[in-house]
Design a protein around this motif. Structure first.
Motif, mmCIF file in Angstrom:
data_model
loop_
_atom_site.group_PDB
_atom_site.id
_atom_site.type_symbol
_atom_site.label_atom_id
_atom_site.label_comp_id
_atom_site.label_asym_id
_atom_site.label_seq_id
_atom_site.Cartn_x
_atom_site.Cartn_y
_atom_site.Cartn_z
ATOM 1 N N PHE A 17 0.847 -1.183 0.000
ATOM 2 C CA PHE A 17 0.000 0.000 0.000
ATOM 3 C C PHE A 17 0.882 1.231 0.000
ATOM 4 N N MET A 18 0.734 2.051 -1.049
ATOM 5 C CA MET A 18 1.598 3.201 -1.258
ATOM 6 C C MET A 18 3.048 2.709 -1.262
ATOM 7 N N MET A 19 3.937 3.303 -0.482
ATOM 8 C CA MET A 19 5.324 2.832 -0.451
ATOM 9 C C MET A 19 5.568 1.865 0.706
ATOM 10 N N THR A 20 4.484 1.345 1.264
ATOM 11 C CA THR A 20 4.581 0.470 2.426
ATOM 12 C C THR A 20 4.376 -0.985 2.029
ATOM 13 N N LYS A 21 5.331 -1.807 2.374
ATOM 14 C CA LYS A 21 5.297 -3.234 2.039
ATOM 15 C C LYS A 21 5.395 -4.024 3.330
ATOM 16 N N SER A 22 4.497 -4.981 3.517
ATOM 17 C CA SER A 22 4.524 -5.763 4.746
ATOM 18 C C SER A 22 4.068 -7.189 4.471
ATOM 19 N N PRO A 23 4.521 -8.152 5.260
ATOM 20 C CA PRO A 23 4.129 -9.548 5.045
ATOM 21 C C PRO A 23 2.662 -9.774 5.390
ATOM 22 N N SER A 24 2.113 -10.815 4.839
ATOM 23 C CA SER A 24 0.713 -11.145 5.077
ATOM 24 C C SER A 24 0.435 -11.336 6.567
ATOM 25 N N MET A 25 -0.664 -10.726 7.015
ATOM 26 C CA MET A 25 -1.079 -10.875 8.413
ATOM 27 C C MET A 25 -1.879 -12.146 8.629
ATOM 28 N N THR A 26 -2.428 -12.710 7.570
ATOM 29 C CA THR A 26 -3.372 -13.819 7.711
ATOM 30 C C THR A 26 -2.797 -15.172 7.311
ATOM 31 N N ALA A 27 -1.628 -15.184 6.680
ATOM 32 C CA ALA A 27 -1.046 -16.454 6.214
ATOM 33 C C ALA A 27 -0.675 -17.346 7.399
ATOM 34 N N GLU A 28 -0.900 -18.645 7.212
ATOM 35 C CA GLU A 28 -0.562 -19.609 8.257
ATOM 36 C C GLU A 28 0.683 -20.392 7.862
ATOM 37 N N VAL A 29 1.524 -20.631 8.856
ATOM 38 C CA VAL A 29 2.713 -21.460 8.700
ATOM 39 C C VAL A 29 2.554 -22.653 9.629
ATOM 40 N N LEU A 30 3.029 -23.821 9.202
ATOM 41 C CA LEU A 30 2.932 -25.024 10.034
ATOM 42 C C LEU A 30 4.195 -25.178 10.878
ATOM 43 N N PHE A 31 3.999 -25.405 12.170
ATOM 44 C CA PHE A 31 5.112 -25.631 13.099
ATOM 45 C C PHE A 31 4.941 -26.998 13.761
ATOM 46 N N ARG A 32 6.083 -27.650 14.018
ATOM 47 C CA ARG A 32 6.078 -28.906 14.783
ATOM 48 C C ARG A 32 7.273 -28.901 15.718
ATOM 49 N N ARG A 33 6.987 -29.138 16.991
ATOM 50 C CA ARG A 33 8.063 -29.140 17.980
ATOM 51 C C ARG A 33 9.017 -30.300 17.736
ATOM 52 N N ARG A 34 10.303 -30.023 17.831
ATOM 53 C CA ARG A 34 11.323 -31.048 17.663
ATOM 54 C C ARG A 34 11.500 -31.806 18.971
ATOM 55 N N SER A 35 11.755 -33.084 18.860
ATOM 56 C CA SER A 35 11.921 -33.893 20.070
ATOM 57 C C SER A 35 13.180 -33.529 20.822
ATOM 58 N N CYS A 36 14.214 -33.087 20.082
ATOM 59 C CA CYS A 36 15.430 -32.626 20.736
ATOM 60 C C CYS A 36 15.982 -31.457 19.929
ATOM 61 N N PRO A 37 16.462 -30.397 20.597
ATOM 62 C CA PRO A 37 16.987 -29.231 19.887
ATOM 63 C C PRO A 37 18.156 -29.591 18.990
#
Length: 532
Positions: A512-532
């Motif tokens: 919008f105008m000179m303003t660029k920003s990432p999607s506020m509504t997009a979903e990303v899938l996360f899964r916890r790792r069993s060990c770091p």
């Protein structure tokens, strides 16, 4: 951090603007009235003749104001491909702007403020006379505190930031025992607000919801006010400001910030009289120490400076962090590469507080910079000519000329970035390896721009790397922003796998105008790792 504090990067990039427009721009209790009036004004604005004399002898790139409103990044890239190394002009939603090629930035960036002014350009762009987005007489104080206090103490602050990050993940992030969809951008705004607040106002306020609300929304409210004011010609704005509800909201937010900070500051002033008192180590205290005696109890100053810091940092930092997460989800091969580096650097809990830890995350640094290259500023190098300037190639820039650099075009110029359309997370790490100093030489300090390979670091600036501004007006908070982003990404990489749904492409940004920003509504899938 953008140039709201006038010495920062000229990026006006506030998250969620496109998600609140047009409803908030046209909002109010009498919606139909505002819609009708706004429609008339919008038509006048779109088709009005610009009375400014085009005194710069340079060609125009022609596109409608409506296109500039919603497709500025595409238009900058297209105009750059046509003109590239020559000066040209554009007629955007904000008016006529003269576009300066990279080849001429070098002879302009060192000019004094009374000849070529960043501060004047920013004040006018943000309509600071009405929005109060200006630090005024405290600009230099803020800049010095960011450079000397904040940047110099990053290592000591990192354990506090990590503690705050772990708290908000534990309380606001899903468990993710299995692949779990999650809207990351709203969470990231709150995360960066919480982390920044820990350093800005300390633990007494940074978790208070009222403070979170005002510090996050101040920038968005101000930006909407700017958009509304720009519909009116300058001669109408003194009267038209009465119609802009967001300007009243800004005043209320400043009063809220003053009221919340007053008891905190008053207590510190009182406790300072106690023998053996050790003052807190945060921006409230740094500013309190720096202010002259007669301003120490002016709580409005503290409130305004804090909201300016928040406006300049929260949305730009959260935007880039979200862009990095979207890129990690797309380029899954990079996750284990960056995860292994994080394991090596943070081999034990004490490593998070070591002075060189963040600087050793060189591959992650490269990934962030590459994400910024492709998702960063549309334009940069915002300046206004105060005295006429004669450029080496013969062009004369009269007083009053507004300048910009076409960052969206430079970012995909193959002369500077081979295969520019390809995302290469290790692009800048490879360049640093190529120009690394010999082992017999003293090792450069991490993130030291003077080092041999410093030009390829995330926080580095240059004529082709102006996301953080350039010269003495470069963003003084970029090192803190880099620390926050690395901390968040390293923690997520060590504890989670990330991906998009099968068949989904990278979420498209909002423009919008000179303003660029990432999607506020997009979903990303996360899964916890069993060990770091």
């Amino acid at each position: 951090m953008p140039s709201i504090i006038e010495d920062a990067s000229p990026r006006t990039n506030f998250t969620s603007v496109t998600d609140v427009l047009p409803s908030q721009v046209l909002g109010g209790s009498r919606l139909s009235y505002y819609v009708a009036i706004s429609a008339v004004l919008l038509c006048v604005w779109l088709f009005q003749q610009d009375n400014q004399k085009y005194r710069v002898l340079a060609p125009f790139y022609k596109a409608s104001r409506l296109k500039w409103m919603f497709s500025a990044d595409t238009l900058v890239k297209d105009s750059y491909s046509k003109f590239r190394d020559t000066i040209y002009q554009i007629k955007t939603t904000e008016g006529v702007r003269t576009i300066i090629p990279v080849s001429l930035v070098g002879e302009l960036k060192g000019l004094p403020e009374d000849t070529l002014s960043a501060r004047t350009a920013v004040r006018e762009a943000m309509l600071s006379e009405y929005t109060k987005l200006c630090a005024g007489q405290h600009t230099d104080t803020l800049s010095l505190l960011l450079k000397c206090k904040m940047t110099g103490q990053l290592a000591r602050m990192t354990p506090q930031l990590k503690e705050e990050l772990e708290y908000i993940i534990a309380t606001e992030f899903p468990e993710c025992e299995e692949w779990t969809p999650f809207k990351i951008q709203p969470f990231m705004i709150r995360t960066v607000a919480r982390l920044s607040g820990r350093v800005f106002v300390g633990p007494a306020l940074n978790r208070v919801e009222e403070w979170m609300d005002v510090s996050i929304n101040f920038a968005v409210t101000a930006f909407i006010a700017v958009i509304k004011l720009q519909v009116f010609p300058p001669w109408m704005r003194p009267a038209a400001q009465c119609l802009i509800s967001e300007l009243r909201t800004i005043r209320r937010d400043l009063d809220k910030a003053r009221a919340m900070l007053a008891p905190v500051v008053a207590e510190r002033i009182r406790d300072a009289e106690t023998p053996g008192y050790e003052p807190p180590d945060d921006f409230v205290q740094w500013l309190l120490d720096a202010l002259p005696e007669h301003q120490k109890t002016d709580y409005y100053i503290q409130g305004k400076m804090q909201l300016l810091l928040s406006a300049a940092s929260i949305h730009t930092t959260s935007n880039l962090t979200t862009d990095c997460i979207y890129d990690l989800a797309v380029h899954q091969d990079m996750q284990e590469i960056l995860r292994e580096e994080a394991r090596e650097v943070f081999e034990d809990e004490e490593s998070w507080g070591k002075k060189d830890s963040m600087g050793r995350l060189k591959k992650l640094d490269s990934f962030i910079k590459e994400s910024q290259r492709l998702s960063g500023n549309v334009t940069s190098f915002i300046r206004k000519v105060i005295k006429p300037i004669d450029l080496s190639e013969g062009t004369r820039l009269p007083a009053g000329t507004n300048l910009l650099a076409p960052m969206a075009g430079v970012a995909v110029d193959p002369r500077y970035y081979p295969d520019p359309e390809v995302f290469d997370g290790l692009r800048f790490w490879k360049l640093r390896q190529q120009c690394a100093t010999p082992s017999t030489s003293p090792a450069p300090l991490p993130d030291d721009p003077a080092a041999a390979n410093g030009r390829w670091q995330f926080t580095s600036i240059g004529d082709t790397a102006m996301n953080f501004g350039l010269g003495k007006h470069a963003c003084p908070g970029r090192f803190f922003a880099g620390c926050e982003i690395k901390l968040i990404l390293a923690h997520l990489l060590l504890h989670y796998d990330v991906k998009l749904r099968d068949g989904e492409a990278r979420p498209a940004p909002n423009m919008f105008m000179m303003t660029k920003s990432p999607s506020m509504t997009a979903e990303v899938l996360f899964r916890r790792r069993s060990c770091p």
